[in-house]
Design an enzyme around this catalytic site. Structure first.
Site, PDB file in Angstrom:
ATOM      1  N   GLU A  59      -5.594 -69.062 -41.551  1.00 48.91           N
ATOM      2  CA  GLU A  59      -4.383 -68.414 -42.053  1.00 48.91           C
ATOM      3  C   GLU A  59      -3.101 -69.075 -41.572  1.00 48.91           C
ATOM      4  O   GLU A  59      -2.108 -69.038 -42.278  1.00 48.91           O
ATOM      5  CB  GLU A  59      -4.383 -66.899 -41.812  1.00 48.91           C
ATOM      6  N   LYS A  78      -8.191 -67.134 -37.938  1.00 43.55           N
ATOM      7  CA  LYS A  78      -6.881 -67.475 -37.377  1.00 43.55           C
ATOM      8  C   LYS A  78      -6.502 -68.892 -37.787  1.00 43.55           C
ATOM      9  O   LYS A  78      -5.387 -69.143 -38.207  1.00 43.55           O
ATOM     10  CB  LYS A  78      -6.978 -67.357 -35.855  1.00 43.55           C
ATOM     11  N   CYS A 132      10.609 -49.685 -26.243  1.00 44.31           N
ATOM     12  CA  CYS A 132      11.926 -49.087 -26.398  1.00 44.31           C
ATOM     13  C   CYS A 132      12.953 -50.055 -25.823  1.00 44.31           C
ATOM     14  O   CYS A 132      12.618 -50.963 -25.085  1.00 44.31           O
ATOM     15  CB  CYS A 132      11.991 -47.769 -25.649  1.00 44.31           C
ATOM     16  N   ARG A 176      12.278 -54.893 -31.241  1.00 41.59           N
ATOM     17  CA  ARG A 176      11.239 -54.302 -30.400  1.00 41.59           C
ATOM     18  C   ARG A 176      10.593 -53.100 -31.078  1.00 41.59           C
ATOM     19  O   ARG A 176       9.635 -52.527 -30.554  1.00 41.59           O
ATOM     20  CB  ARG A 176      11.849 -53.845 -29.061  1.00 41.59           C
ATOM     21  N   LYS A 197       2.514 -59.298 -43.716  1.00 40.50           N
ATOM     22  CA  LYS A 197       2.078 -58.603 -42.497  1.00 40.50           C
ATOM     23  C   LYS A 197       1.340 -57.325 -42.848  1.00 40.50           C
ATOM     24  O   LYS A 197       0.356 -56.964 -42.209  1.00 40.50           O
ATOM     25  CB  LYS A 197       3.303 -58.305 -41.614  1.00 40.50           C
ATOM     26  N   ASN A 257      12.866 -45.937 -20.393  1.00 39.86           N
ATOM     27  CA  ASN A 257      11.642 -46.488 -20.984  1.00 39.86           C
ATOM     28  C   ASN A 257      10.523 -46.249 -19.982  1.00 39.86           C
ATOM     29  O   ASN A 257      10.724 -46.477 -18.794  1.00 39.86           O
ATOM     30  CB  ASN A 257      11.753 -48.000 -21.173  1.00 39.86           C
ATOM     31  N   GLY A 258       9.370 -45.861 -20.462  1.00 39.04           N
ATOM     32  CA  GLY A 258       8.250 -45.699 -19.540  1.00 39.04           C
ATOM     33  C   GLY A 258       7.650 -44.312 -19.630  1.00 39.04           C
ATOM     34  O   GLY A 258       7.882 -43.574 -20.593  1.00 39.04           O
ATOM     35  N   TRP A 275      10.870 -46.601 -29.981  1.00 37.91           N
ATOM     36  CA  TRP A 275       9.759 -46.860 -30.900  1.00 37.91           C
ATOM     37  C   TRP A 275       8.599 -46.053 -30.360  1.00 37.91           C
ATOM     38  O   TRP A 275       7.925 -46.471 -29.429  1.00 37.91           O
ATOM     39  CB  TRP A 275       9.425 -48.345 -30.910  1.00 37.91           C
ATOM     40  N   GLU A 334     -13.295 -64.459 -36.178  1.00 33.78           N
ATOM     41  CA  GLU A 334     -11.865 -64.252 -35.958  1.00 33.78           C
ATOM     42  C   GLU A 334     -11.153 -65.586 -35.659  1.00 33.78           C
ATOM     43  O   GLU A 334     -10.059 -65.839 -36.156  1.00 33.78           O
ATOM     44  CB  GLU A 334     -11.654 -63.232 -34.825  1.00 33.78           C
ATOM     45  N   HIS A 379     -30.484 -72.693 -42.223  1.00 33.26           N
ATOM     46  CA  HIS A 379     -30.768 -72.154 -43.559  1.00 33.26           C
ATOM     47  C   HIS A 379     -29.769 -72.645 -44.599  1.00 33.26           C
ATOM     48  O   HIS A 379     -29.717 -72.105 -45.701  1.00 33.26           O
ATOM     49  CB  HIS A 379     -30.788 -70.619 -43.500  1.00 33.26           C
TER      50      HIS A 379
HETATM   51  O1  M6R Z   1      -2.573 -53.900 -40.565  1.00 37.94           O
HETATM   52  P1  M6R Z   1      -4.057 -54.136 -40.615  1.00 37.94           P
HETATM   53  O2  M6R Z   1      -4.666 -54.304 -39.268  1.00 37.94           O
HETATM   54  O3  M6R Z   1      -4.775 -53.092 -41.421  1.00 37.94           O
HETATM   55  O4  M6R Z   1      -4.198 -55.500 -41.394  1.00 37.94           O
HETATM   56  C1  M6R Z   1      -5.448 -56.002 -41.746  1.00 37.94           C
HETATM   57  C2  M6R Z   1      -5.364 -57.442 -42.173  1.00 37.94           C
HETATM   58  O5  M6R Z   1      -4.518 -57.574 -43.286  1.00 37.94           O
HETATM   59  C3  M6R Z   1      -4.851 -58.348 -41.063  1.00 37.94           C
HETATM   60  O6  M6R Z   1      -5.640 -58.260 -39.918  1.00 37.94           O
HETATM   61  C4  M6R Z   1      -4.788 -59.802 -41.505  1.00 37.94           C
HETATM   62  O7  M6R Z   1      -6.068 -60.321 -41.673  1.00 37.94           O
HETATM   63  C5  M6R Z   1      -3.986 -60.593 -40.479  1.00 37.94           C
HETATM   64  N1  M6R Z   1      -3.100 -61.485 -41.140  1.00 37.94           N
HETATM   65  C6  M6R Z   1      -4.856 -61.315 -39.509  1.00 37.94           C
HETATM   66  O8  M6R Z   1      -4.196 -62.164 -38.672  1.00 37.94           O
END
Ligand code: M6R
Length: 627
Positions: free
Chosen positions: A507, A504, A24, A49, A622, A122-123, A96, A500, A523
């Site tokens: 992407e 990262k 917030c 925020r 996103k 906030n809090g 938020w 993961e 294998h």
């Molecule tokens: O909003 P979500 O967690 O459901 O999104 C899932 C994926 O689209 C998301 O994690 C995507 O792989 C990100 N860009 C990873 O950094």
């Protein structure tokens, strides 16, 4: 509808308040200018925020005038349109919610004393129930903030700052707050415990805000409030006290950030800021959700009795992308602690594979945005087949939160970079707590539970330790940034970690990388190995340590450069590697919480050095709302 604070992790709508401090935003002004435009601009500057509602309050002619509205600040502006709110003192708030109850009545500022006193906060006030018994109703909202406003008013005997100090002595919880009283049109009182507040110092005017963003257009001179401090601000003077009423001398800091940099907390990008947010938001994720005495978790959002939980015979975790890797990382804990067979499935596969689900199957739909279409469709499929579906979500009120109706918010705060970092960590945290909660109904002992909780409590400090190594990881990134391929290796709990890490790197840097379970190399993937194919191995000291060590020996024989993530002071890992990044030791099931962080930093620094648009990588969104 749940009462405030009662089920602070349930996704049931109608509950409560702004639980996570950083989400917030507060802005306040006192001076000679008209406060309204400053407050509205300030709210806009704080919208990054996150927001779901906003409100302002000003003192004019000895009266408090207040307007609140659900939605963006623009909605509030629309509501105000045409009305004049003169006055050169005011406070405002953008909220938020991390719990339901996105309503005008729950929006801040809240009033007490028949509109004499107004408060933005906030809090969370943990002992609001206790205080509620002492103050008088009726209550307009479902918030703890309204109770706090009434509590301060009850302590008011003609001196506002004394009332705030006295009232806060018996408050338990966290706050960043701003209070005004109609009879004190020259004074804003602010206080901080756990939620940031900064005061901007102008000429015969002061600004107050949750961060410097809304202040920097007006002044670069600021004073940061520290925990336990109360600021008494009037047009001519700023005095800061502790709760014992002793005056404190504070220094002034000069800020040379622009608005954009301020929104990023001084970091170059949102992604880096979010990586560094992790120790704090991790605490937010687990706060109030552990029961040390019983060695278990208290996630009321599951909305199931222990008897109903006992009837669960199978657990399926469904998610996409980084959320999927978080699920994979937590699967080990579910199976080891509860003995319940646990599967993890990519949502887009689950929904089409005619999954076997019945009323004894619990399905967790895990998502940061809560809007990922594949996960939404997968959870609908699971429901259709009679499964028990729960959400683990970051964004409050999102589609997955609404469609699951129950579950847990991960409290990571707004995640703005496309690449997910802090949401991953908090997803793993919540999933581990669920694993423990189920585990304690099966064969996990109280002492194992207590040990795990203790280790969880130590995670933020350990993450901090890794973050302090960011500059060294940057040096490594410089060495490796020009390679075209990477291989990531891990075993056991560290297999999802490398998945993961590789995700990262791909992407945000656009470098090709693959992640493999180290034991699987022979294998097929061994054929890839050469001098030009660096290998990053996560080989912390857990039960598979010796196994992965031999795998690394094999890689070494093929002349690949090796970067190792190892447990602090592991000398033999150093001998095996060209470069090493150490991480603190933790319980094996918790390792993904730590071991992923250096991989986030490694990917980040490489991408930044390659001048990628780190926050908005090409071809990605996103929130993936199309199939
Ligand atoms: O909003 P979500 O967690 O459901 O999104 C899932 C994926 O689209 C998301 O994690 C995507 O792989 C990100 N860009 C990873 O950094």
């Amino acid at each position: 509808m749940s009462d405030i604070g009662e089920e602070n992790d349930i996704l049931a709508y109608g509950s409560i308040f702004c639980y996570i401090l950083e989400m917030c935003g507060i802005i306040g002004y006192i001076g000679k200018k008209q406060a309204l435009p400053i407050l509205l601009k300030g709210l806009r500057d704080l919208e990054y925020r996150g927001y779901d509602s906003a409100g302002i309050a000003l003192i004019n002619d000895g009266k408090i005038e207040r307007v609140r509205e659900v939605g963006k600040v623009d909605m509030l502006v629309k509501k105000i349109d045409g009305h004049k709110f003169p006055g050169n003192i005011g406070i405002a708030h953008t909220r938020w919610a991390t719990h339901g109850g996105v309503t005008e009545k729950n929006a801040h500022p809240h009033i007490a004393g028949e509109g004499k006193l107004v408060l933005a906060h906030n809090g969370i006030i943990e002992n609001y129930r206790e205080l509620k018994k002492k103050v008088k109703g009726p209550f307009e909202s479902e918030t703890d903030t309204e109770i706090l406003a009434k509590w301060i008013f009850l302590n008011y005997k003609g001196d506002l700052s004394q009332a705030v100090k006295k009232a806060l002595l018996s408050v338990r919880g966290t706050y960043g707050l701003a209070v005004m009283h109609a009879d004190h049109p020259d004074e804003i009182v602010a206080a901080r415990l756990g939620s940031p507040l900064v005061i901007g110092i102008g000429k015969d005017e002061y600004y107050l805000a949750s961060d410097v963003t809304p202040i920097i257009p007006y002044t670069k001179q600021v004073t940061y409030l520290d925990d336990g401090e109360v600021a008494v601000i009037n047009r001519k003077d700023l005095k800061i006290f502790n709760l014992k009423d002793e005056q404190i001398t504070k220094g002034i800091t000069k800020i040379d950030w622009n608005t954009e940099k301020a929104q990023k907390g001084g970091f170059e990008t949102f992604m880096l800021k979010e990586i560094f947010d992790q120790p704090t938001v991790f605490e937010d994720a687990i706060r109030g959700r552990i029961d040390m005495k019983e060695g278990t978790a208290k996630l009321g959002g599951l909305n199931m009795s222990p008897e109903e939980m006992q009837k669960i015979k199978r657990i399926i975790l469904i998610a996409c992308g980084t959320a999927f890797y978080a699920c994979m990382a937590a699967r080990y804990a579910f199976e080891r602690l509860s003995g319940i067979p646990t599967e993890v499935d990519v949502s887009s596969e689950f929904r089409y594979r005619d999954p076997i689900v019945d009323e004894h199957t619990l399905i967790f739909a895990v998502s940061q945005s809560g809007e990922t279409i594949d996960t939404i469709m997968a959870l609908r499929e699971a429901k259709r087949k009679g499964g028990v579906v729960r959400g683990i979500v970051n964004v409050v009120g999102s589609t997955i939160a609404r469609e699951t109706g129950a579950g847990t918010y991960i409290h990571a705060g707004p995640e703005l970079a496309v690449a997910s970092t802090k949401a991953y960590t908090n997803m793993v945290a919540i999933l581990l707590l669920y694993a423990l909660q189920f585990g304690r109904l099966h064969h996990t002992t109280v002492s194992t539970g207590q040990r795990m909780l203790q280790e969880l409590l130590e995670i933020p400090e350990k993450i901090n330790k890794i973050l302090k190594n960011s500059d060294n990881i940057k040096i490594l990134a410089k060495k490796y940034k020009d390679y075209e391929n990477f291989l990531f290796l891990g075993r056991g709990v560290n297999y999802p970690v490398v998945l993961e890490g590789s995700h990262k790197l791909k992407e945000i840097s656009y470098i090709h990388s693959e992640a493999y379970p180290a034991g699987e190399m022979k294998h097929g993937a061994n054929a890839l190995l050469s001098k030009n194919f660096p290998v990053l191995v996560v080989m912390t000291q857990n039960q598979l340590y010796e196994k992965i060590k031999s795998n690394v020996e094999e890689v070494r024989a093929r002349k690949s450069e090796i970067i190792v993530i190892a447990t602090e002071s592991d000398k033999s890992a150093k001998e095996l590697s060209d470069d090493i990044i150490y991480v603190p030791k933790t319980m094996e099931l918790l390792e993904p919480l730590l071991n992923t962080i250096p991989l986030q930093l490694f990917a980040y620094h490489i991408a930044a050095m390659l001048h990628r648009d780190v926050d908005r990588p090409r071809n990605l969104a996103k929130s993936v709302t199309v199939e």
